[in-house]
Design a protein around this motif. Structure first.
Motif, PDB file in Angstrom:
ATOM      1  N   GLY A  20      -8.921 -38.701 -20.895  1.00  0.00           N
ATOM      2  CA  GLY A  20      -8.544 -39.826 -20.029  1.00  0.00           C
ATOM      3  C   GLY A  20      -7.962 -39.332 -18.641  1.00  0.00           C
ATOM      4  N   ARG A  21      -7.469 -40.055 -17.932  1.00  0.00           N
ATOM      5  CA  ARG A  21      -6.953 -39.854 -16.431  1.00  0.00           C
ATOM      6  C   ARG A  21      -5.510 -39.184 -16.558  1.00  0.00           C
ATOM      7  NH1 ARG A  21      -9.016 -42.102 -11.691  1.00  0.00           N
ATOM      8  NH2 ARG A  21      -7.982 -41.033 -10.152  1.00  0.00           N
ATOM      9  N   HIS A  22      -5.624 -38.067 -15.537  1.00  0.00           N
ATOM     10  CA  HIS A  22      -4.514 -37.399 -15.390  1.00  0.00           C
ATOM     11  C   HIS A  22      -4.187 -37.361 -13.795  1.00  0.00           C
ATOM     12  CE1 HIS A  22      -4.489 -35.957 -19.443  1.00  0.00           C
ATOM     13  NE2 HIS A  22      -5.737 -35.888 -19.651  1.00  0.00           N
ATOM     14  N   GLY A  23      -3.077 -36.977 -13.418  1.00  0.00           N
ATOM     15  CA  GLY A  23      -2.734 -36.908 -12.239  1.00  0.00           C
ATOM     16  C   GLY A  23      -2.609 -38.176 -11.336  1.00  0.00           C
ATOM     17  N   SER A 199      -3.734 -28.219 -10.607  1.00  0.00           N
ATOM     18  CA  SER A 199      -4.157 -28.179  -9.427  1.00  0.00           C
ATOM     19  C   SER A 199      -5.398 -29.278  -8.972  1.00  0.00           C
ATOM     20  CB  SER A 199      -5.278 -26.842  -9.421  1.00  0.00           C
ATOM     21  OG  SER A 199      -4.518 -25.631  -9.506  1.00  0.00           O
ATOM     22  N   ALA A 200      -5.540 -29.903 -10.026  1.00  0.00           N
ATOM     23  CA  ALA A 200      -6.552 -30.960  -9.869  1.00  0.00           C
ATOM     24  C   ALA A 200      -5.662 -32.542  -9.747  1.00  0.00           C
ATOM     25  CB  ALA A 200      -7.464 -31.236 -10.859  1.00  0.00           C
ATOM     26  N   ALA A 201      -4.457 -32.135 -10.297  1.00  0.00           N
ATOM     27  CA  ALA A 201      -3.958 -33.574  -9.988  1.00  0.00           C
ATOM     28  C   ALA A 201      -3.674 -34.546  -8.857  1.00  0.00           C
ATOM     29  CB  ALA A 201      -2.116 -33.139 -10.606  1.00  0.00           C
ATOM     30  N   GLY A 204      -6.809 -36.346  -8.873  1.00  0.00           N
ATOM     31  CA  GLY A 204      -7.181 -37.074  -9.913  1.00  0.00           C
ATOM     32  C   GLY A 204      -7.959 -36.415 -10.640  1.00  0.00           C
ATOM     33  N   LEU A 205      -7.607 -36.176 -12.124  1.00  0.00           N
ATOM     34  CA  LEU A 205      -8.410 -35.448 -13.132  1.00  0.00           C
ATOM     35  C   LEU A 205      -8.695 -36.546 -14.313  1.00  0.00           C
ATOM     36  CD1 LEU A 205      -9.598 -32.546 -14.280  1.00  0.00           C
ATOM     37  CD2 LEU A 205      -7.154 -32.355 -15.330  1.00  0.00           C
TER      38      LEU A 205
END
Lengths: 208, 996
Positions: A20-23, A199-201, A204-205
Motif C-alpha cells: 500500500g501507500r506510505h508517507g 527517505s521515500a516518505a 510518497g512510497l
C-alpha cells in the motif's frame, strides 16, 4: 508424536513490506518498491587464472557472458552480476527452470557447468532483494547512496557494490525508467527498510 | 497572518522600498514581546524595523550588544530560536528568515536583557583579560571543580540547548555535479550561467533564501537595467536548464578531499514546524568535478573605543537593511570609513531620509570625488579622522570625532563603519591552502585553493561588480571545460565602473573605553597587546591565548584586524606576521543534520537473525552483540529476575535439551585446491589432515602472535571447508583471509566467501538433544552415524537441505543444526515442536556463558587481543610442525615470559558473595597497588553445578597456585572477596557427557 514439518520459507522483507501507500499520500507515488521473492543467488569466484575459461563455459552453458567491469549481463531470466575481480553473483529469477528443485538448484547447475573453473556458493537465502522505481527513486536513494545514479553516469546494466545508509548493498539498473534492483544482507533488512520508508516518505512510497 | 493595504507603522521601516512583502504582516516575538514584520525580513531586519537595538549580551563582560552585520558573519545578534524541544541556541538573527509565529529569546543575560547583573563582570575586567582562563583561577587548584569552573560556566554560557529530544527529522544526501558554484551573487550567477550553457551538470548553492547576493543589498545596474532584473533573468534561465540544481538556504560549509563539499540545506528552518515527512535540515555531500567559489566578501569593523555599542554597525550592513529590507538602522548616522565603498551606504541612507551627520575618513587624503559626493549629501567630511569615543550604553547618543585639527562631539544614533572588505576565502583554506596578503587590496587573497576549485569575484579580491561578472563568467566556463564540456566565450554583462579604493586601519587612536576586535569572544585590542607582551609571537598562539576567533563566528569579522594589530605592535608587515587558516564548518552545523537518519535506534544498522521474531515470541530480552541483536535470556511467566531465567535455562540444557540461536557466528565458505593449505597457514593447528565429514576446533593468531579468534571448522569436501568465527570477529576474519589470499599468498588457489547470512543455525544441547534431532532430521543421528565432531549434510522436513555438526560449547551432548535462512524461523519452531515432550526450552547468551565458564571455554573476556595461546592454556593447539600466521612473533621473549598472566579458574569461598569480571587478584593481606596486582577476573557466573560464584581469570603464575586462596578486589563495586584458585574447568572435565 506428529510428523514434524517446516513452515514455508520467509523472505527477508516478508514481515516489513506492508503493501500500500506510505508517507505523503497526495499525488502519484514518487517511489515504488517491490520485494523480489524467490530469487536464486550464487556467488561464483574464478579459480586461480581461470576467469577467461569460466567466461567461456558460462557462455556455452547458459548463454550469458560474465562482464569484466561492474555490469550485469542476462539472458532468459538468468543474470550474472560482476561483484569484484574474478567474482560474480549469479541471479536466477523466480521460476527459472534451474531452480525447479529449489533455489539451490542454481548453485548445483553452476557447479556442474563450471567444475574446476570456479568455486560456487549458494546465497539464495543470504540476501533480501528489492526492486525500486518511480519518478523520485533517485532522490530517495541519494539519501543513503553516495553513488552517482545520473543517467550520464549509471545506465541500465550498470552494477555496483557499495554502501547505502551504512549497510552493504549490491545494486544494478534494470531499465531507463529508471528501475533498480538492490540486494541487502538479510540480517540488515529491517534497518534498511526503516531507512527506505523514512527517505521515500516525502515523495510518497508505494509498496507493491 | 494579516493582510493590510496601509503602509507599515513600524518606527524604523522606511516608507518604501525593500524586497519585502509589505502587503502581508507576520507576527513574531522577541523576549516574550510581540512584534510585526513582513515576509522577506530576517529576524534582525524586523527587530531593527521595530526599533529594537539591544539584542544580546556579550560573552565575557555581558556588555549590551546590537546587530553588527546583516549576514552569516554576525558575532553579536545570537538568539535562541523557537521554544521547548525545538529551541536552538546561538542562532544568528541576521540569517534567521522571519516566519509567522517565530519565537526568539535573547541569551547570556540575567535576569533580563536590559538589566543584566552579570554586566558587573565589566568591573572585574582587569582579571578577565586575555589568558584569564589560564591565570586567574589557577590557585588554589582544589577550587577548580567546585567553584571556578561552575562559576565560569554559568556566567559565560551562550544560549541553552533544548532539554527534550528534537522532534524533527534530519537527512543526509549526496548530489553529484560537474560544476559546483558556491554563492549566488553576481559572480556565482555568472559562473553558473556560463557552466550551464555548456550542458554541464551544475549545482548552484547559496546560503540566502533569495539569490542575488550583494545585488539584493544595493542599487546596481547591469546591462543598463536594474541589477535585480538581470539576476531574475539569470535565475529563470538556470531554473529552466535541465541539468542545473539550485540549492537555496544552503550553506556550503566545508571543502574535503576528492571534490567533496559539505553543505547544509535549511529545508524548513523558515517555518515553525516542518510539513509532514519533510526534514528540518538536510546535510548534503556535493561531489563536484570542479568548483567555482563565489562566496563574496565580508566587511571588517574598525577598532575604536566603544565600537561594540548597539548602533555601531558595518556600513555594508546598514545599506543592506535600508535597501533590501526597507529599514533605517538609525535616524542620524556617522560614517567612519577607510574606503570609498561606504559612499553607497551614505547615499542609501540619504535616499531613505536618514541624516548623514558626518563622514569620518581614516585616510589622510581621501579622493576628491568622494569628498564631493559626500558633501552633495550635505554631510561634513572629516579626512584623517577617527571616532575616539561612543557615548551611550544600550544605544548611541553621540560620538567623539578627532582629526589632527580639531575634536568634536556629534549627536547621532548610528555609526556605519567600514574597515574594508575581506574575501570570503574560507573554503580555499580547508585543505591547507594559506591565504596570501595583498597589500594593494588591503586584504588576504586565496592562496592555493583545493584541487578543482577556482575563485571568482569578491572572494578572489575582485571587489567591483564588473570584476565579479567577468571572473564569474570566465571561471564558470573554464570549470565546465575542465569537466569535459565545450562552450564559447561570451562577453560579460556590462556594469559601470566603480571605486573600491580603500586603505587599511587596524586600530584607531586609543581613547576612553574598550575597543573590541572580536565581539563574540570579547577580545579587545588591549588583550592582543597583552598577548604580544607575554610573548605569544605566533598568530596561532595569540589567537588561542586571547580566544580571538574561537567563538562560533570563527573570527569572520575579527581575524584580519587582529593580524593587523599584531603586525603594528611588532612593526612588521602583514605577510611576515602571518594569518590563521580556516577549518570546516564555515558556519555552525547542527548535530541533527550530521546524524541525519542515524539517531536513536537507527544510530547504526541493526542485524537480526532469521529467527528473531520467534525469539521475541518466546520472551527473549535482546542484547547488542556487535551489530547483531541476540537473545540474552527468555523470561518465563513468574520469573522476576534475569538470573532466575538464566538458571532455569542452564538446568534445562544440563537436564533435558535447550535450543540456542547461534546464527550470528561468522561462517565462511572456503573452497579450492589450496583450501586446506590456506587453513593450515591461518590456524595454529592442522586442517589438511581433517577427514571429510569432520570438524575441528581452530585457533587463529594475529601476525603479532596474539590470539585473534577461534572457532570450529568443518571439512565438507576434499576441497571444501566451512569455517566458523566468533560473532565479534566475523568481519575481521573475512578481511584477514582476503588479505592473505590477495597479498600474502596470491599463488594459493582458494576462494572464500561469507555465508553467515545464508545459514540459520541453532545449537541443540542437552542429554535429550539426540532424541530431538532424530525427529527432525531424516538421516540416522546415532552416536555411530554422527560421532563427536562429525559434520554432515542432512535432510530437513520437506526435503530442505540442512547441515548438522556435532559440536558442543555447553559441555553436554550437543549439535548445531543449520538451515537456509528463509527456513530459520521454521526450523526453530520445528525444533521446539519436536522437543516439546522432552522439556525443550530456548536458552540465551547468559546461560551459554554460564555453561562455557563451567567448561572453561575461552570467549570474549579472554580473547581480548592481549592474550597468547600459552596464556589461555591452549599451547597444545599450536603446531610445532608447520608455519602459520603469528608463529614467529608468538615466540618473542615477552610473549613467553613465565610471569605472564595465565588462565586459571576460581571459586568464591562464600556462595552468597558475588564476584564480577574486572576484579583484580591480590594476595591475602597485600595492599591494593599496581605492584601487588596479580591479574584480573575475565569472566564470572553463578553456577548451580558448583554451588556458588565461579569464573575464569588471567593471573600471574595462576596455574601454579591452584588450590591457594587469593582475593578478588573490585574497587568499582567496593568488594573484596576471597576466592580459591582451581583448574579452569568446573564441569565434566573428562568430557564424557559430550561424547556420550
Amino acid at each position: 508424536m506428529a510428523e514434524i514439518a517446516l513452515s514455508p520459507p520467509l523472505s527477508a522483507f516478508a514481515a516489513l513490506a506492508r503493501h500500500g501507500r506510505h508517507g505523503r499520500a497526495e499525488g502519484p507515488a514518487g517511489v515504488v518498491v517491490e520485494e523480489l521473492r524467490g530469487l536464486a543467488l550464487a556467488t561464483v569466484i574464478a579459480r586461480k587464472g581461470r576467469a577467461a575459461d569460466l567466461a567461456a563455459a558460462c557462455r556455452a552453458s547458459f548463454g550469458v557472458e560474465p562482464a569484466s567491469t561492474p555490469r550485469r549481463t542476462a539472458k532468459d531470466g538468468l543474470a550474472v552480476v560482476w561483484s569484484g575481480p574474478g567474482q560474480w553473483l549469479a541471479v536466477a529469477e523466480k521460476g527459472h527452470p534451474l531452480t525447479a528443485g529449489g533455489a539451490d538448484g542454481l548453485a548445483d547447475a553452476l557447479r556442474g557447468a563450471l567444475a574446476g573453473l570456479a568455486s560456487v556458493t549458494d546465497q539464495s537465502d543470504a540476501r533480501g532483494a528489492l526492486r525500486l522505481s518511480g519518478p523520485r527513486v533517485r532522490d530517495a536513494l541519494a539519501k543513503g547512496l553516495a553513488l552517482d545514479l545520473h543517467p550520464r553516469a549509471f545506465r541500465p546494466g550498470d552494477a555496483a557494490s557499495t554502501w547505502c545508509a551504512l549497510i552493504d548493498v549490491q545494486l544494478w539498473q534494470v531499465d531507463a525508467a529508471p528501475t533498480y534492483d538492490l540486494l541487502v544482507a538479510r540480517g540488515f533488512a529491517g534497518s534498511f527498510w526503516h531507512w527506505l520508508e523514512a527517505s521515500a516518505a516525502e515523495f510518497g512510497l508505494e509498496v507493491r | 497572518m494579516t493582510r493590510s493595504e496601509t503602509p507599515s507603522p513600524l518606527p524604523f521601516r522606511l516608507p518604501a522600498g525593500g524586497l519585502i512583502d509589505r502587503s502581508t504582516e507576520i507576527r513574531f516575538s522577541f523576549d516574550g514581546r510581540s512584534y510585526a514584520g513582513h515576509p522577506g525580513d530576517t529576524l534582525a531586519s524586523a527587530l531593527l524595523a521595530n526599533g529594537v537595538r539591544l539584542v544580546g549580551r556579550s560573552f565575557k563582560y555581558h556588555r549590551p550588544r546590537g546587530l553588527l552585520s546583516a549576514g552569516p558573519e554576525e558575532p553579536n545578534g545570537l538568539v535562541e530560536l523557537r521554544a521547548g524541544a525545538r529551541r536552538e541556541p546561538n542562532t544568528r538573527a541576521t540569517v534567521a528568515e522571519l516566519y509567522d509565529g517565530l519565537e526568539a529569546t535573547s541569551q547570556n543575560r540575567w535576569p533580563s536583557l536590559r538589566f543584566d547583573l552579570m554586566s558587573l563582570n565589566q568591573l572585574a575586567a582587569p582579571i578577565l583579560s586575555a589568558g584569564f582562563y589560564y591565570k586567574t583561577f589557577m590557585w588554589p587548584a582544589a577550587l577548580w571543580e567546585k567553584l571556578y569552573e561552575p562559576m565560569i560556566r554559568r556566567a559565560a554560557g551562550l544560549g541553552r540547548a533544548a532539554e527534550a529530544p528534537d522532534p524533527d527529522r534530519y537527512e543526509k544526501a549526496t548530489a553529484h555535479c560537474d560544476v559546483l558554484v558556491v554563492g549566488g551573487g553576481p559572480a556565482g550567477l555568472a559562473a553558473a550561467l556560463a557552466a550551464a550553457r555548456t550542458g554541464a551538470r551544475v549545482i548552484l548553492a547559496d546560503e540566502d533564501f533569495r539569490l542575488g547576493g550583494r545585488l539584493l543589498a544595493e542599487a546596481q545596474t547591469i546591462d543598463g537595467r536594474p541589477a535585480l532584473e538581470w539576476a531574475a533573468l539569470a535565475e529563470a534561465e538556470l531554473e529552466a536548464a535541465p541539468e542545473v540544481r539550485i540549492f537555496r538556504r544552503t550553506t556550503v560549509f566545508g571543502a574535503y578531499d576528492h571534490g567533496a563539499y559539505g553543505a547544509v540545506e535549511r529545508v524548513n528552518d523558515h517555518v515553525a514546524t516542518p510539513p509532514a515527512y519533510e526534514p528540518r535540515q538536510r546535510l548534503w555531500r556535493f561531489v563536484a568535478e570542479r568548483c567555482v567559489l563565489a562566496a563574496g566578501a565580508i566587511e571588517r569593523p574598525l577598532v575604536f573605543p566603544g565600537n561594540d555599542r548597539p548602533g555601531v554597525m558595518l556600513a555594508g550592513a546598514v545599506r543592506t537593511y535600508a535597501h533590501r529590507y526597507g529599514v533605517a538602522a538609525g535616524r542620524e548616522a556617522v560614517v567612519f570609513s577607510t574606503g570609498d565603498d561606504a559612499l553607497r551606504t551614505a547615499r542609501e541612507l540619504a535616499a531613505g531620509g536618514v541624516t548623514v551627520a558626518a563622514w569620518v575618513d581614516a585616510r589622510r587624503e581621501p579622493p576628491d570625488a568622494l569628498r564631493e559626493a559626500v558633501q552633495e549629501l550635505g554631510a561634513p567630511f572629516y579626512p584623517d579622522g577617527a571616532i575616539t569615543a561612543v557615548h551611550g550604553r544600550t544605544s548611541i547618543q553621540a560620538v567623539d570625532i578627532r582629526t589632527p585639527l580639531f575634536q568634536t562631539t556629534l549627536e547621532c544614533d548610528l555609526v556605519a563603519m567600514s574597515g574594508g572588505w575581506s574575501p570570503t576565502l574560507h573554503l580555499t583554506s580547508h585543505l591547507g591552502g594559506r591565504p596570501v596578503w595583498d597589500e594593494a587590496l588591503g586584504a588576504y587573497r586565496p592562496g592555493a585553493p583545493p584541487p578543482g576549485m577556482s575563485v571568482a569575484g569578491a572572494a578572489a579580491g575582485g571587489m567591483t561588480l564588473r570584476e565579479c561578472l567577468a571572473t564569474g563568467g570566465r571561471l564558470g566556463l573554464e570549470a565546465a571545460r575542465a569537466a569535459g564540456f565545450e562552450g564559447t566565450d561570451a562577453p560579460p554583462p556590462v556594469a559601470w565602473p566603480e571605486s573600491a579604493a580603500a586603505a587599511t586601519l587596524w586600530r584607531g587612536p586609543t581613547g576612553k573605553g574598550k575597543a573590541f576586535v572580536d565581539f563574540q569572544n570579547d577580545v579587545t585590542d588591549a588583550d592582543l597587546e597583552l598577548a604580544e607582551r607575554e610573548g605569544y609571537r605566533s598568530v596561532e598562539h595569540a589567537k588561542r591565548y586571547t580566544t580571538l576567533g574561537m567563538a562560533t563566528d570563527q573570527g569572520k569579522t575579527s581575524g584580519v584586524n587582529a593580524v593587523g594589530i599584531l603586525a603594528g605592535l611588532r612593526g612588521q608587515g602583514m605577510a611576515e606576521t602571518g594569518t590563521t587558516t580556516f577549518r570546516p564548518p564555515y558556519t555552525p552545523v547542527s548535530f541533527g543534520a550530521m546524524g541525519g537518519h542515524h539517531r536513536g535506534k537507527e544510530f547504526r544498522p541493526t542485524r537480526r537473525t532469521a529467527a528473531h521474531a520467534w525469539a521475541a515470541e518466546q520472551g527473549a530480552s535482546f542484547v547488542e552483540s556487535g551489530v547483531w541483536l541476540r537473545a540474552e535470556w527468555f523470561t518465563r511467566p513468574g520469573e522476576t529476575d534475569w538470573m532466575q531465567s538464566c538458571a532455569r535455562e542452564v538446568a534445562t540444557v544440563r537436564g533435558a535439551v535447550g535450543i540456542c540461536d547461534v546464527s550470528t557466528l561468522g561462517k565462511i565458505d572456503i573452497q579450492g585446491p589450496d583450501a586446506a593449505a590456506l587453513l593450515d597457514r591461518l590456524y595454529t593447528g592442522t586442517f589438511s589432515t581433517l577427514p571429510v565429514g569432520r570438524a575441528r576446533y581452530g585457533l587463529m593468531l594475529r601476525e603479532d602472535g596474539f590470539v585473534f579468534d577461534d572457532g570450529t571448522t568443518a571439512r565438507l569436501g576434499a576441497e571444501h571447508y566451512l569455517m566458523t568465527t566468533t560473532t565479534a570477529n566475523a568481519g575481521k576474519v573475512m578481511q584477514h583471509i582476503e588479505f592473505a589470499l590477495q597479498w600474502l599468498w596470491p599463488e594459493l588457489d582458494a576462494q572464500a566467501v561469507s555465508v553467515t547470512e545464508q545459514w540459520a543455525q541453532f545449537a541443540v544441547a542437552g542429554p535429550r538433544s539426540r532424541e530431538l534431532l532424530a525427529r527432525v532430521v531424516a538421516e540416522d543421528v546415532s552416536n555411530e552415524a554422527v560421532p563427536f565432531m562429525a559434520a554432515l549434510p542432512v535432510t530437513l522436513p520437506g526435503g530442505v537441505r540442512g547441515r548438522l555438526f556435532r559440536i558442543s560449547f555447553s559441555g553436554e551432548l550437543a549439535y548445531e543444526i543449520g538451515a537456509p535462512s528463509s527456513y530459520g524461523e521454521a526450523l526453530a519452531r520445528a525444533l521446539m515442536e519436536a522437543g516439546r515432550d522432552l522439556g525443550v526450552a530456548p536458552y540465551g547468551l547468559e546461560a551459554l556463558n554460564v555453561m562455557r565458564i563451567e567448561k572453561g571455554h575461552v570467549a570474549g573476556g579472554e580473547l581480548n587481543g592481549q592474550t597468547t595461546a600459552r596464556d589461555l592454556g591452549l599451547q597444545k593447539m599450536v603446531s610445532t610442525k608447520k608455519d602459520f600466521i603469528g608463529r614467529v612473533m608468538a615466540q618473542r621473549p615477552a610473549l613467553v615470559a613465565p610471569d605472564r598472566p595465565a588462565l586459571v579458574g576460581w571459586k568464591s569461598a562464600d556462595p552468597s558473595v558475588r564476584v564480577s569480571a574486572g576484579a583484580h587478584f591480590l594476595d591475602v593481606g597485600a595492599a591494593a597497588s599496581m605492584e601487588n596486582d596479580l591479574g584480573y577476573v575475565t569472566a564470572a557466573a553463578w553456577s548451580a553445578h558448583a554451588g556458588g560464584w565461579i569464573g575464569l581469570g588471567l593471573m600471574k603464575h595462576g596455574p601454579e597456585r591452584i588450590g591457594e586462596t587469593v582475593r578478588a578486589w573490585d574497587a568499582v563495586r567496593g568488594r573484596d572477596t576471597p576466592v580459591t584458585l582451581c583448574a579452569p574447568c568446573f564441569y565434566d572435565p573428562q568430557g564424557e557427557r559430550l561424547r556420550g
